[in-house]
Design a protein around this motif. Structure first.
Motif, PDB file in Angstrom:
ATOM      1  N   SER A 158       0.859  -1.183   0.000  1.00 30.49           N
ATOM      2  CA  SER A 158       0.000   0.000   0.000  1.00 30.49           C
ATOM      3  C   SER A 158       0.894   1.231   0.000  1.00 30.49           C
ATOM      4  O   SER A 158       1.620   1.483   0.966  1.00 30.49           O
ATOM      5  N   PRO A 212       0.242  -8.799   6.058  1.00 28.27           N
ATOM      6  CA  PRO A 212      -0.581  -7.636   6.395  1.00 28.27           C
ATOM      7  C   PRO A 212      -0.607  -7.396   7.909  1.00 28.27           C
ATOM      8  O   PRO A 212      -0.776  -8.312   8.696  1.00 28.27           O
ATOM      9  N   ARG A 261       6.452  -4.909   5.875  1.00 24.91           N
ATOM     10  CA  ARG A 261       6.592  -3.625   5.190  1.00 24.91           C
ATOM     11  C   ARG A 261       7.650  -3.727   4.098  1.00 24.91           C
ATOM     12  O   ARG A 261       8.510  -4.599   4.133  1.00 24.91           O
ATOM     13  N   PRO A 288       3.213  -0.418   3.967  1.00 25.02           N
ATOM     14  CA  PRO A 288       2.638  -1.631   4.573  1.00 25.02           C
ATOM     15  C   PRO A 288       2.314  -2.703   3.534  1.00 25.02           C
ATOM     16  O   PRO A 288       1.923  -2.397   2.407  1.00 25.02           O
ATOM     17  N   VAL A 289       2.484  -3.948   3.931  1.00 24.88           N
ATOM     18  CA  VAL A 289       2.083  -5.078   3.085  1.00 24.88           C
ATOM     19  C   VAL A 289       0.563  -5.195   3.147  1.00 24.88           C
ATOM     20  O   VAL A 289      -0.028  -5.253   4.223  1.00 24.88           O
ATOM     21  N   ALA A 290      -0.071  -5.226   1.991  1.00 20.76           N
ATOM     22  CA  ALA A 290      -1.530  -5.337   1.931  1.00 20.76           C
ATOM     23  C   ALA A 290      -1.977  -6.768   1.639  1.00 20.76           C
ATOM     24  O   ALA A 290      -3.084  -7.164   1.989  1.00 20.76           O
ATOM     25  N   GLU A 291      -1.104  -7.522   0.988  1.00 20.33           N
ATOM     26  CA  GLU A 291      -1.442  -8.899   0.611  1.00 20.33           C
ATOM     27  C   GLU A 291      -0.132  -9.660   0.403  1.00 20.33           C
ATOM     28  O   GLU A 291       0.824  -9.133  -0.148  1.00 20.33           O
ATOM     29  N   GLY A 300       3.371 -11.427   1.713  1.00 28.70           N
ATOM     30  CA  GLY A 300       4.302 -11.132   2.790  1.00 28.70           C
ATOM     31  C   GLY A 300       5.725 -11.534   2.467  1.00 28.70           C
ATOM     32  O   GLY A 300       6.004 -12.168   1.444  1.00 28.70           O
TER      33      GLY A 300
END
Length: 224
Positions: free
Chosen positions: A66, A162, A166, A199-202, A204
């Motif tokens: 994101s 999520p 990051r 940030p990780v949205a989906e 990892g």
């Protein structure tokens, strides 16, 4: 904001600074080694320890992130990287660097506003870890813009999916310089990257930490 960086500038200060830093580290390492020998460290134990395979730092995973300044865009990164110390001879360092690495980074960026998708691949050349975080760089090998081939990119990763994971990329929030009163994007040095800000949205990532290896005998600046 493009997924790829543009203009580059060379500096000699970076190479000189690197040599100075590692020379200092080598001096400290030599002093520590001499102190250990003087205290009577068990020779047999050292021999057994020396045979243990060195730990390998690694980063793996893929994720959609994101990005605050392009919230509607779909941006994905995939990373497979592992350390390969002293494997890339360069300039004044014919033995390579302790942070040398190999692997691949893939990039995908879909911009709904422009109705445009961009893809690229880059070969990892440097990796350093610290706990669950890593910085790495990779040189572009595939791009829709031929002018970007050979450009080094900086990335950072924090372990997790999520809510925790990051990712950072140098052209997103940093790597700005001023030359003759004009803002430019300078050359990215090995392992140089901002903190993992997006940030990780989906999906990892996983970072496997390993300490930096000792400098080999004959390495520039190491005299002991």
């Amino acid at each position: 904001m493009s997924v790829f960086s543009t203009p580059r500038r060379r500096t000699t200060a970076a190479a000189l600074a690197t040599a100075t830093v590692f020379a200092a580290l080598a001096t400290v390492a030599c002093s520590a080694s001499a102190s250990s020998s003087a205290s009577g460290t068990d020779t047999a134990h050292e021999a057994v320890h020396a045979k243990k395979p060195a730990a390998v730092a690694q980063v793996s995973g893929k994720a959609r992130i994101s990005y605050a300044y392009s919230p509607k865009d779909e941006i994905r990164f995939s990373v497979e990287a592992q350390s390969a110390p002293f494997s890339r001879p360069v300039g004044e360092f014919p033995m390579g660097m302790p942070t040398d690495a190999r692997g691949k980074v893939t990039i995908y960026h879909w911009s709904p506003g422009k109705k445009e998708a961009r893809r690229g691949e880059a070969a990892v050349d440097c990796l350093v870890t610290g706990g669950d975080t890593a910085t790495l760089t990779a040189v572009v090998t595939k791009s829709q813009d031929p002018g970007e081939i050979g450009t080094r990119m900086g990335f950072s990763v924090r372990t997790g999916g999520p809510g925790k994971g990051r990712f950072g990329f140098h052209w997103g929030v940093s790597n700005l310089d001023v030359v003759d009163g004009k803002a430019v994007m300078p050359h990215v040095g090995t392992c140089m990257a901002p903190a993992p800000f997006a940030p990780v949205a989906e999906g990892g990532f996983t970072v496997k930490h390993a300490e930096l290896p000792p400098l080999p005998a004959g390495w520039p600046g190491r005299e002991h």
